[in-house]
Design a protein around this motif. Structure first.
Motif, short mmCIF file in Angstrom:
data_model
loop_
_atom_site.label_atom_id
_atom_site.label_comp_id
_atom_site.label_asym_id
_atom_site.label_seq_id
_atom_site.Cartn_x
_atom_site.Cartn_y
_atom_site.Cartn_z
N ILE A 1 58.19 33.86 17.61
CA ILE A 1 57.27 32.72 17.60
C ILE A 1 56.63 32.60 18.98
O ILE A 1 57.28 32.85 20.00
CB ILE A 1 58.00 31.40 17.21
N HIS B 1 50.92 40.62 17.76
CA HIS B 1 50.73 39.49 16.83
C HIS B 1 50.94 38.17 17.57
O HIS B 1 50.11 37.25 17.48
CB HIS B 1 51.72 39.62 15.66
N GLU B 2 52.02 38.09 18.32
CA GLU B 2 52.32 36.85 19.04
C GLU B 2 51.35 36.61 20.20
O GLU B 2 51.00 35.46 20.49
CB GLU B 2 53.77 36.86 19.53
N GLU C 1 47.15 32.84 11.21
CA GLU C 1 48.03 33.92 10.74
C GLU C 1 47.23 35.08 10.17
O GLU C 1 47.58 36.24 10.39
CB GLU C 1 49.03 33.40 9.71
N TYR D 1 51.51 29.94 4.21
CA TYR D 1 51.67 30.40 5.59
C TYR D 1 50.78 31.61 5.89
O TYR D 1 50.08 31.64 6.90
CB TYR D 1 53.15 30.73 5.84
N LYS D 2 50.80 32.60 5.02
CA LYS D 2 50.02 33.83 5.24
C LYS D 2 48.51 33.59 5.20
O LYS D 2 47.74 34.42 5.68
CB LYS D 2 50.39 34.90 4.20
N LEU E 1 54.61 43.41 16.68
CA LEU E 1 55.06 42.02 16.74
C LEU E 1 54.58 41.34 18.02
O LEU E 1 54.07 40.21 17.98
CB LEU E 1 56.59 41.94 16.65
N TYR F 1 47.80 38.75 11.59
CA TYR F 1 48.31 39.81 10.72
C TYR F 1 47.29 40.94 10.55
O TYR F 1 47.66 42.12 10.59
CB TYR F 1 48.72 39.27 9.35
N TYR G 1 62.20 34.36 10.41
CA TYR G 1 61.14 34.94 11.23
C TYR G 1 61.76 35.71 12.38
O TYR G 1 62.90 35.48 12.76
CB TYR G 1 60.21 33.84 11.76
N THR G 2 60.99 36.62 12.98
CA THR G 2 61.51 37.42 14.08
C THR G 2 61.01 36.94 15.44
O THR G 2 61.60 37.25 16.46
CB THR G 2 61.13 38.91 13.91
N ASN H 1 55.28 30.67 1.38
CA ASN H 1 54.93 31.93 2.03
C ASN H 1 53.45 32.28 1.89
O ASN H 1 52.83 32.75 2.83
CB ASN H 1 55.80 33.07 1.49
N VAL I 1 63.47 30.43 17.30
CA VAL I 1 62.72 31.11 16.24
C VAL I 1 63.20 30.59 14.88
O VAL I 1 64.40 30.62 14.61
CB VAL I 1 62.90 32.64 16.33
#
Length: 110
Positions: free
Chosen positions: A16, A38-39, A82, A76-77, A35, A86, A13-14, A73, A9
């Protein structure tokens, strides 16, 4: 399958998603339904684009967004993958109703 690895990871980040796995930085995050959802959205995106095309598209779109926003950032968002993940990460039924190539809805040009 969810695996724990603080080395895979990226820093900051928490988790991937690397098809077919979800990597998390610690085992406590397995309980984080937002989370994980999301993944899982990313896993579906990867599968739809036959994995390799997903990564090529992701990198190209990130570079375009980086030129557009000039901030890591924000770029990325604003990647379509993403944005989809999100926006829908709290909706645990999203993947049941999601249309094929649903990320295209989040591909926008500003």
């Amino acid at each position: 399958m969810i695996l724990i690895s603080k080395y895979i990871v990226p820093k900051g980040y928490t988790g991937i998603a690397l098809y077919p796995f979800i990597f998390l930085v610690n085992s406590k995050l397995k309980l984080n339904k937002t989370l994980i959802n999301h993944e899982k959205i990313h896993l579906r995106q990867q599968l739809e684009l036959l994995i390799v095309l997903f990564y090529v598209w992701y990198i190209i779109e990130f570079l375009v967004r980086l030129m557009q926003y000039r901030q890591w950032n924000i770029a990325y968002k604003n990647i379509s993958f993403e944005r989809e993940a999100y926006i829908n990460e709290h909706n645990t039924t999203y993947l049941k109703n999601r249309k094929f190539w649903g990320f295209l809805k989040y591909l926008r040009v500003e």
